[in-house]
Design an enzyme around this catalytic site. Structure first.
Site, PDB file in Angstrom:
ATOM      1  CG  ASP A  33      47.758 -18.843  -0.357  1.00 24.83           C
ATOM      2  OD1 ASP A  33      48.600 -19.245   0.466  1.00 24.83           O
ATOM      3  OD2 ASP A  33      47.876 -19.004  -1.587  1.00 24.83           O
ATOM      4  CB  THR A 117      33.457 -19.754   0.093  1.00 18.87           C
ATOM      5  OG1 THR A 117      34.253 -19.324   1.207  1.00 18.87           O
ATOM      6  CG2 THR A 117      33.023 -21.186   0.286  1.00 18.87           C
ATOM      7  CB  VAL A 119      39.742 -15.609  -5.072  1.00 20.06           C
ATOM      8  CG1 VAL A 119      40.203 -15.461  -6.512  1.00 20.06           C
ATOM      9  CG2 VAL A 119      40.286 -14.466  -4.234  1.00 20.06           C
TER      10      VAL A 119
END
Ligand code: AR6
Length: 171
Positions: A33, A117, A119
Site C-alpha cells: 500500500d 500475507t 502485516v
C-alpha cells in the site's frame, strides 16, 4: 485467461490495473500500500479520500496517477485470526471483487500482490491457493493476471499452483 507468476515490485508493472492490498480507510499504510502510494504520487491519496473507505473483501477503483498502470483497484484483505473467522471466504472475495471491478472499468491485464500475507498475517501457502482457485473460478473478461510475489517463497508457490491457463474462464 493466462495466469503468470511474477516476482518483483508491483508498482513497476505496465498492466492495465494493479491491485492494492489496502486497509478499510483506503488512506494509505505500509507494505505494498505504501509502495503504491509513493509511486503513484499524492493525487492517489486525494482520490482515495473521496471513496469513503472500503469493507473487508470488497474492492474500489481509482486512477493510477503517476503509475504506468492506468488504474489501481484497492481491496481490503482479512486479518488472519487463525482461520476460523471467515478469512478464506473474505480473501476469496477480494480476488473475485477485484476482477469484477476490473471488468467494470475495462481492465484486461491485472496484477495482484499476495493480499493479506504481510502485516495481516495470512499464511502464504493457504493464501496462494485461495488466490489461484478464486481467479480460475471467477468468470471475467480479464485475459492476463499477474500474481506478483515480493519474496522467493511466494514466488515458488505461485509457479507451482499457477502453471497453465484457466479452463473455467471465458476466452
Ligand atoms: N510489490 C509487490 N508486493 C509487495 C510490495 C511491492 N512493492 N511490497 C510488499 N509486498 P502487506 P497485507 C508484498 O503487508 O498483509 C498496509 O499497511 C508483501 O511481501 O503490504 O494485506 C495496509 O495499509 C506481502 O507478500 O499487505 C494495511 O493496513 C504482500 O505484499 C495492511 O498493510 C502483502 O503485504 C495490509 O496488510
Amino acid at each position: 485467461m493466462e495466469i503468470h507468476a511474477t516476482r518483483g515490485d508491483i508498482t513497476q508493472l505496465s498492466v492495465d490495473a494493479v491491485v492494492n492490498a489496502a486497509n478499510s480507510s483506503l488512506l494509505g499504510g505500509g507494505g505494498v500500500d505504501g509502495a503504491i502510494h509513493r509511486a503513484a504520487g499524492p493525487g492517489l491519496l486525494e482520490e482515495c479520500r473521496g471513496l469513503g473507505g472500503c469493507d473487508t473483501g470488497d474492492a474500489k477503483a481509482t486512477g493510477g496517477h503517476d503509475l504506468a498502470a492506468r488504474w489501481v483497484i484497492h481491496t481490503v484483505g482479512p486479518v488472519w485470526h487463525g482461520g476460523n473467522r471467515g478469512e478464506a471466504a473474505l480473501l476469496a472475495s477480494c480476488y473475485r471483487r477485484s476482477l469484477e471491478v476490473a471488468d467494470e472499468i475495462g481492465a484486461r491485464s491485472v496484477a495482484f500482490p499476495a493480499i493479506s500475507t504481510g502485516v495481516y498475517g495470512y499464511p502464504r501457502q493457504e493464501a496462494a491457493r485461495v488466490a489461484v482457485e478464486t481467479i480460475r473460478s471467477t468468470p471475467t473478461s480479464v485475459s492476463e493476471v499477474h500474481l506478483v510475489a515480493f519474496d522467493a517463497q511466494t514466488h515458488s508457490l505461485y509457479k507451482e499452483l499457477a502453471g497453465g491457463s484457466s479452463p473455467s474462464a471465458p476466452t
